[in-house]
Enzyme design. Structure first.
Site, PDB file in Angstrom:
ATOM      1  CB  CYS A   2      27.439  70.318   6.960  1.00  9.04           C
ATOM      2  SG  CYS A   2      26.688  71.419   8.147  1.00  9.04           S
ATOM      3  NE  ARG A  16      23.145  70.592   6.201  1.00 11.15           N
ATOM      4  CZ  ARG A  16      23.218  71.817   5.675  1.00 11.15           C
ATOM      5  NH1 ARG A  16      22.106  72.437   5.315  1.00 11.15           N
ATOM      6  NH2 ARG A  16      24.365  72.443   5.580  1.00 11.15           N
ATOM      7  CG  ASN A  79      30.867  76.859   7.851  1.00 11.12           C
ATOM      8  OD1 ASN A  79      30.097  77.805   7.794  1.00 11.12           O
ATOM      9  ND2 ASN A  79      31.998  76.906   8.534  1.00 11.12           N
TER      10      ASN A  79
HETATM   11  C1  TCH Z   1      26.398  76.709   9.889  1.00 12.14           C
HETATM   12  C2  TCH Z   1      25.568  76.025   8.819  1.00 12.14           C
HETATM   13  C3  TCH Z   1      26.456  75.080   8.043  1.00 12.14           C
HETATM   14  C4  TCH Z   1      26.823  73.920   8.891  1.00 12.14           C
HETATM   15  C5  TCH Z   1      28.225  73.567   8.652  1.00 12.14           C
HETATM   16  O1  TCH Z   1      28.701  73.385   7.546  1.00 12.14           O
HETATM   17  N1  TCH Z   1      28.950  73.498   9.766  1.00 12.14           N
HETATM   18  C6  TCH Z   1      30.335  73.242   9.730  1.00 12.14           C
HETATM   19  C7  TCH Z   1      31.047  74.244  10.614  1.00 12.14           C
HETATM   20  S1  TCH Z   1      32.735  74.070  10.387  1.00 12.14           S
HETATM   21  O2  TCH Z   1      33.038  73.931   8.985  1.00 12.14           O
HETATM   22  O3  TCH Z   1      33.134  72.946  11.164  1.00 12.14           O
HETATM   23  O4  TCH Z   1      33.297  75.317  10.929  1.00 12.14           O
HETATM   24  C8  TCH Z   1      24.929  77.032   7.859  1.00 12.14           C
HETATM   25  C9  TCH Z   1      24.111  76.311   6.763  1.00 12.14           C
HETATM   26  C10 TCH Z   1      23.007  77.265   6.327  1.00 12.14           C
HETATM   27  C11 TCH Z   1      23.338  78.560   7.107  1.00 12.14           C
HETATM   28  C12 TCH Z   1      22.187  79.526   7.337  1.00 12.14           C
HETATM   29  C13 TCH Z   1      21.544  79.926   6.003  1.00 12.14           C
HETATM   30  O5  TCH Z   1      22.522  80.363   5.079  1.00 12.14           O
HETATM   31  C14 TCH Z   1      20.481  81.007   6.197  1.00 12.14           C
HETATM   32  C15 TCH Z   1      20.949  82.222   7.029  1.00 12.14           C
HETATM   33  C16 TCH Z   1      21.839  83.142   6.204  1.00 12.14           C
HETATM   34  C17 TCH Z   1      22.269  84.366   7.022  1.00 12.14           C
HETATM   35  O6  TCH Z   1      23.107  85.148   6.227  1.00 12.14           O
HETATM   36  C18 TCH Z   1      23.004  83.912   8.274  1.00 12.14           C
HETATM   37  C19 TCH Z   1      22.121  83.027   9.098  1.00 12.14           C
HETATM   38  C20 TCH Z   1      21.597  81.795   8.358  1.00 12.14           C
HETATM   39  C21 TCH Z   1      20.509  81.210   9.267  1.00 12.14           C
HETATM   40  C22 TCH Z   1      22.718  80.767   8.087  1.00 12.14           C
HETATM   41  C23 TCH Z   1      23.383  80.323   9.405  1.00 12.14           C
HETATM   42  C24 TCH Z   1      24.466  79.230   9.196  1.00 12.14           C
HETATM   43  O7  TCH Z   1      25.550  79.744   8.507  1.00 12.14           O
HETATM   44  C25 TCH Z   1      23.911  78.021   8.424  1.00 12.14           C
HETATM   45  C26 TCH Z   1      22.910  77.324   9.328  1.00 12.14           C
END
Ligand code: TCH
Length: 325
Positions: A2, A16, A79
């Protein structure tokens, strides 16, 4: 992966790219001032600043991925798998779970200075939202309409708060390492380089753009960090909202992940599910999705901010083509 940014051009724009291989059913959610925010270990906030952002509403609770409040403070979770640690409850601290962190800060703070005060005694406590929704390992970009930005990372050392002079956050490694890595690219320039390799020989300069020849372009988080820092540092500042928001989305699209390029499992690819940005002065929230390049907007309806019910706007994900004949 992200990427989150704050872009200042008169007004400031915060938001973002959300890159992932699966979608959570997120939508644009406005939490009005009198929606009662309950917290697992802290007193509830019955009156707070209104928040607009991208969230998944689960059991009536807005799980924000990113957003901003009506005072112009923005916050995004990205993340941070690996270095991230959350902790048991600490009776001497303010114990906030990671999924409550965005409402906790945006509900109460007008700007980064006020956020720093709340962060000074904060413990990100390890409590899942539910048996189905576990905690995600995240770190956060927090920025306000003045353009000031900080990064919050909870690691084995505890809670770290870093100044962010570049207004960009991606993923691993820890933020100080991302900043240090920038020095490897300090000669990258929009300008054509001088031939210092062998000045007495006239080189065949067969292309424009040689100043950025060694700019990283990979999908990995270090590459995106460097590329976005360079792109945003040289982004023009528009004279109107339309120009600014157009420039803003071009910045995010510079580090967008196209489908098929970042394989995370056999046959599974991470891609930019949505890009969003909020004008921190007016509160207008803009977004586009992978399937719909059009910029969609949700205006802040100030006369609806005193209610208790969430305002939810499902994403417009169908491609909108402007046929001319
Ligand atoms: C995965 C998302 C971040 C995207 C990102 O950075 N991806 C990179 C992946 S990687 O590095 O390549 O492995 C994060 C951002 C916000 C997160 C969400 C938010 O924190 C809100 C909730 C929180 C809950 O504890 C889990 C589900 C959730 C709905 C989360 C799911 C997921 O972890 C999200 C959607």
């Amino acid at each position: 992966m992200c990427t989150s940014i704050i872009y200042t051009a008169g007004d400031s724009y915060f938001g973002r790219n959300l890159d992932l291989e699966i979608s959570f059913g997120q939508e644009v959610v406005v939490t009005p001032r009198n929606y009662p925010f309950s917290f697992r270990k802290m007193p509830s906030l019955d009156h707070h600043y209104a928040i607009t952002g991208m969230a998944l509403v689960e059991d009536g609770y807005p799980l924000y991925f990113d957003g901003a409040n009506e005072e112009g403070l923005g916050m995004a979770g990205l993340n941070f798998d690996g270095p991230c640690r959350y902790f048991p409850e600490d009776p001497a601290k303010d114990n906030v779970t990671p999924f409550e962190f965005i409402p906790y800060i945006l509900g109460q703070c007008k700007n980064v200075t006020e956020a720093r005060k709340l962060l000074s005694n904060l413990n990100l406590v390890k409590i899942d939202f539910s048996a189905k929704l576990h905690l995600s390992p995240l770190h956060w970009l927090i920025a306000d309409k003045s353009g000031e930005a900080i990064v919050v990372e909870s690691t084995a050392e505890g809670l770290n708060v870093y100044d962010n002079p570049v207004g960009v956050l991606t993923n691993n490694p820890e933020f100080p390492k991302q900043l240090l890595n920038l020095s490897n690219y300090q000669s990258i320039s929009p300008a054509y380089p001088e031939n210092t390799l062998i000045p007495e020989v006239k080189l065949n300069t067969y292309s424009r753009g040689f100043g950025s020849r060694f700019l990283p372009g990979g999908m990995d988080s270090e590459s995106r960090f460097v590329k976005e820092v360079f792109t945003k540092a040289h982004a023009p500042k528009g004279k109107s909202e339309i120009e600014n928001i157009t420039n803003y989305f071009h910045n995010l699209h510079a580090v967008e992940q196209q489908k098929g390029l970042d394989q995370v499992a056999p046959g599974q690819f991470e891609y930019t599910i949505y890009s969003d940005g909020i004008n921190l002065t007016t509160g207008t929230f803009y977004y586009s999705t992978y399937g719909n390049n059009q910029i969609n907007a949700v205006k802040l309806e100030k006369d609806r901010l005193d209610q208790t019910e969430l305002l939810q706007y499902p994403l417009q994900s169908e491609q909108a083509i402007n046929f001319q004949n």
